[in-house]
Design an enzyme around this catalytic site. Structure first.
Site, PDB file in Angstrom:
ATOM      1  N   SER A 138       0.962  -1.199   0.087  1.00 41.79           N
ATOM      2  CA  SER A 138      -0.037   0.079   0.126  1.00 41.79           C
ATOM      3  C   SER A 138       0.734   1.069  -0.073  1.00 41.79           C
ATOM      4  O   SER A 138       1.705   1.461  -0.978  1.00 41.79           O
ATOM      5  CB  SER A 138      -1.073   0.028   1.189  1.00 41.79           C
ATOM      6  OG  SER A 138      -1.954   1.103   1.166  1.00 41.79           O
ATOM      7  N   ASP A 150     -18.428 -15.398 -12.938  1.00 42.61           N
ATOM      8  CA  ASP A 150     -17.545 -16.468 -12.132  1.00 42.61           C
ATOM      9  C   ASP A 150     -17.055 -17.777 -13.050  1.00 42.61           C
ATOM     10  O   ASP A 150     -16.150 -18.231 -12.680  1.00 42.61           O
ATOM     11  CB  ASP A 150     -18.670 -16.926 -11.049  1.00 42.61           C
ATOM     12  CG  ASP A 150     -18.138 -17.894 -10.040  1.00 42.61           C
ATOM     13  OD1 ASP A 150     -16.814 -18.105  -9.904  1.00 42.61           O
ATOM     14  OD2 ASP A 150     -18.833 -18.446  -9.251  1.00 42.61           O
ATOM     15  N   ASP A 206      -9.127  -5.413  -4.892  1.00 41.95           N
ATOM     16  CA  ASP A 206      -8.565  -4.028  -4.164  1.00 41.95           C
ATOM     17  C   ASP A 206      -9.289  -2.869  -4.413  1.00 41.95           C
ATOM     18  O   ASP A 206      -9.372  -2.363  -5.374  1.00 41.95           O
ATOM     19  CB  ASP A 206      -7.187  -3.851  -4.374  1.00 41.95           C
ATOM     20  CG  ASP A 206      -6.427  -2.919  -3.524  1.00 41.95           C
ATOM     21  OD1 ASP A 206      -7.125  -2.373  -2.743  1.00 41.95           O
ATOM     22  OD2 ASP A 206      -5.177  -2.553  -3.482  1.00 41.95           O
ATOM     23  N   HIS A 217      -7.420  -5.498  -0.495  1.00 43.64           N
ATOM     24  CA  HIS A 217      -6.290  -4.669  -0.428  1.00 43.64           C
ATOM     25  C   HIS A 217      -5.032  -5.394   0.582  1.00 43.64           C
ATOM     26  O   HIS A 217      -3.917  -4.992   0.391  1.00 43.64           O
ATOM     27  CB  HIS A 217      -6.536  -3.282   0.377  1.00 43.64           C
ATOM     28  CG  HIS A 217      -5.505  -2.416   0.261  1.00 43.64           C
ATOM     29  ND1 HIS A 217      -4.856  -1.978  -0.840  1.00 43.64           N
ATOM     30  CD2 HIS A 217      -4.978  -1.713   1.353  1.00 43.64           C
ATOM     31  CE1 HIS A 217      -4.016  -0.966  -0.630  1.00 43.64           C
ATOM     32  NE2 HIS A 217      -3.922  -0.883   0.830  1.00 43.64           N
TER      33      HIS A 217
END
Length: 578
Positions: A234, A300, A469, A507
């Site tokens: 990050s 999916d 994320d 994230h």
């Protein structure tokens, strides 16, 4: 150095003897762990008496030993810490934070680097010296706006739960607060009012602390590190890329997970995200689950396996149309989205264009993708509700239960760009603060594609993006890597840098297989010339021996894992392809 010995004469003899024995035990364990690797690193003990040698680390580091204009470094304490056992918490803000790895005895050095501006806060740091050193160091990156000292004792970003922390492998480990401490009740962006503090946060603190750690290594072991690694996620991922771009000679290997690369763009688009979901545009839990389920229905099974994982998020973003969820005229309810909510999701998926070029000619921040929208929020973990929608509609000022992106973005606009903590962000236009925006971008944005100096010194870089994320767009990292390839050529870039993407992961590493020994990957590449190949990411149980419950191949961009048959929880059932 041996000064300071008098200060440890009062230590109990049993403690000093145990510490010396721990040196031998740590060395033996490290040698055993390296038995399968050719040419194990030479282990250097922390002196004949670790307690004495640890206490001797209290001498200051002069300013001339730091490679940037700076005050000197003083040592607040140097303490021999006893070994500690593995522990697993019931819950934590990130998956890895639940794991407190076992650690051997070590010397904990706490210190501070004095500022040049007397009004600027010092840079706090922690350097952990192992009793048996492998000749290498790992510097940890920070997170968010930092403001908290990183103790560098945890698992590294994306680390496997069943593998020892770097300190237990014999690495010196290094952490910092980046030059400010966030005070209770204070906005985390408030420190930026001081220019030196902001420059330290942008890049200078990590360089200064790195240089101090090298001096401490020389004092403690009689030699400097042979190899230095930087591991960040990050904000820490941005820091890693910043080191490669600004200080290419300082680190041999850098791992940058989910880096906030175009920081200026991210702060602006995070502010936009909050504004887009005010009032009737806000999505509650029912609407978030509606979007999530529609994405799964659309995508999916596209990889051949209906396993609640969107393996090809790029293709899914092109296929998914949120307008199909809009309420029919005259209807409303949790089974559909109102027009304002549809526009909000479209805004979230769309790019943001700056009205003028930012650093390195970048002027666009990409929109977010799809998948993982309904992942449960807890701290920085989760999907829409953790980062975007929060648990209540955005307010001014931001409340704790608003989305993190709104809290970060609106606060950055006020404290960093407008430099007015009371500024009404609804009236913000970048054009009105153009000089400041450019100044911040030049400091903060790690978007320079010219990594030729880092490559020339033999540096290796691995970037990892998580495709679910919602803290930062993975497409920003993808765009940056492609700009490096455009600048240096794809073949040259492949000699020293890799970009990997992991589908379904949020994230901080939740939602899908995400764990991997990336320090091992980097060290193999840096020290043995073994380029990354056939990597896998794991999902693991939260109890020893941390059994693997699911695995996937970690695909190099632009490939993604295609199902080819077999048990869907095995990596061998998938292959990386475009």
């Amino acid at each position: 150095m041996r000064n300071g010995a008098d200060k440890v004469k009062s230590l109990p003899l049993t403690f000093r003897t145990t510490a010396t024995a721990a040196t031998t035990a740590a060395a033996a364990a490290l040698l055993a762990g390296c038995a399968s690797v050719s040419a194990p690193p030479l282990l250097t003990p922390l002196g004949a008496d670790p307690a004495v040698e640890c206490a001797a680390q209290i001498s200051p580091v002069p300013a001339f030993a730091i490679g940037l204009p700076s005050g000197g470094a003083s040592i607040d304490s140097a303490t021999l810490v006893a070994a500690s056992a593995l522990a697993v918490a019931d819950r934590g803000p990130t998956p890895a934070s639940r794991i407190t790895p076992a650690l051997p005895a070590f010397c904990k050095v706490l210190g501070r680097i004095a500022p040049i501006d007397p009004k600027a806060p010092p840079i706090l740091f922690q350097v952990n010296l192992p009793l048996a050193w492998n000749g290498r160091s790992v510097q940890y990156g920070g997170g968010g706006f930092n403001g908290v000292l990183n103790n560098a004792l945890t698992l590294v970003p994306a680390g496997r739960f069943d593998q020892p922390a770097p300190l237990a492998q014999g690495y010196i480990t290094v952490g910092t607060d980046s030059g400010h401490q966030t005070k209770p009740g204070e906005a985390p962006q408030a420190f930026a009012a001081n220019d030196e503090a902001f420059a330290n946060f942008a890049h200078a603190a990590y360089k200064k602390v790195r240089d101090v750690s090298v001096v401490l290594a020389k004092r403690a072991y009689g030699r400097v590190p042979e190899k230095l690694y930087f591991m960040g996620s990050s904000e820490g991922g941005r820091e890693g890329l910043t080191m490669a771009q600004r200080y290419p000679a300082d680190f041999d290997g850098i791992f940058s997970r989910v880096p906030v690369i175009n920081w200026t763009g991210l702060m602006h688009v995070s502010n936009r995200a909050g504004l887009a979901t005010m009032g009737e545009a806000w999505l509650g839990q029912a609407q978030v689950e509606l979007v999530h389920n529609a994405v799964l229905t659309t995508c999916d099974a596209a990889d051949g396996s209906a396993d609640n994982l969107v393996a090809n998020p790029v293709g899914c973003k092109a296929a998914f149309d949120v307008r199909n969820l809009q309420c029919v005229a005259g209807t409303s309810g949790d089974h559909c989205l109102n027009p304002a909510q549809v526009r909000a999701v479209q805004t979230h998926h769309s790019h943001w264009d700056a009205p003028f070029p930012l650093a390195n000619g970048v002027s666009r921040y990409p929109g977010w993708g799809v998948s993982g929208e309904a992942a449960a929020p807890f701290g920085p973990s989760g999907g829409y509700r953790a980062w975007w929608t929060g648990l209540s509609a955005p307010t001014l000022p931001a409340k704790p239960d608003n989305g993190i992106a709104w809290f970060f973005g609106s606060g950055a606009i006020q404290h960093i760009f407008a430099r007015d903590p009371n500024f009404d962000v609804r009236r913000y236009r970048p054009e009105d603060f153009a000089d400041r925006v450019r100044q911040v971008s030049a400091l903060m944005d790690s978007t320079n594609p010219d990594l030729s100096a880092f490559h020339a010194r033999g540096g290796k870089l691995v970037v990892l993006e998580y495709m679910a994320d919602y803290a930062q767009s993975p497409y920003a990292g993808i765009g940056y890597f492609e700009s490096v390839q455009a600048r240096l050529g794809a073949e040259t870039t492949a000699r020293f840098a890799r970009l990997y993407t992991a589908p379904g992961v949020d994230h901080v590493g939740g939602g899908a297989p995400a764990n991997i020994d990336m320090l091992g990957v980097l060290s193999d590449w840096v020290e043995r010339g073994q380029a990354p190949a056939k990597l896998q990411v794991l999902e693991q149980e939260f109890k020893p021996p941390f059994a693997t419950t699911r695995a996937l191949p970690l695909c190099e961009w632009p490939q993604w894992p295609h199902y080819k048959g077999g048990a869907p929880n095995l990596a061998s059932s998938f292959e990386c392809a475009r």
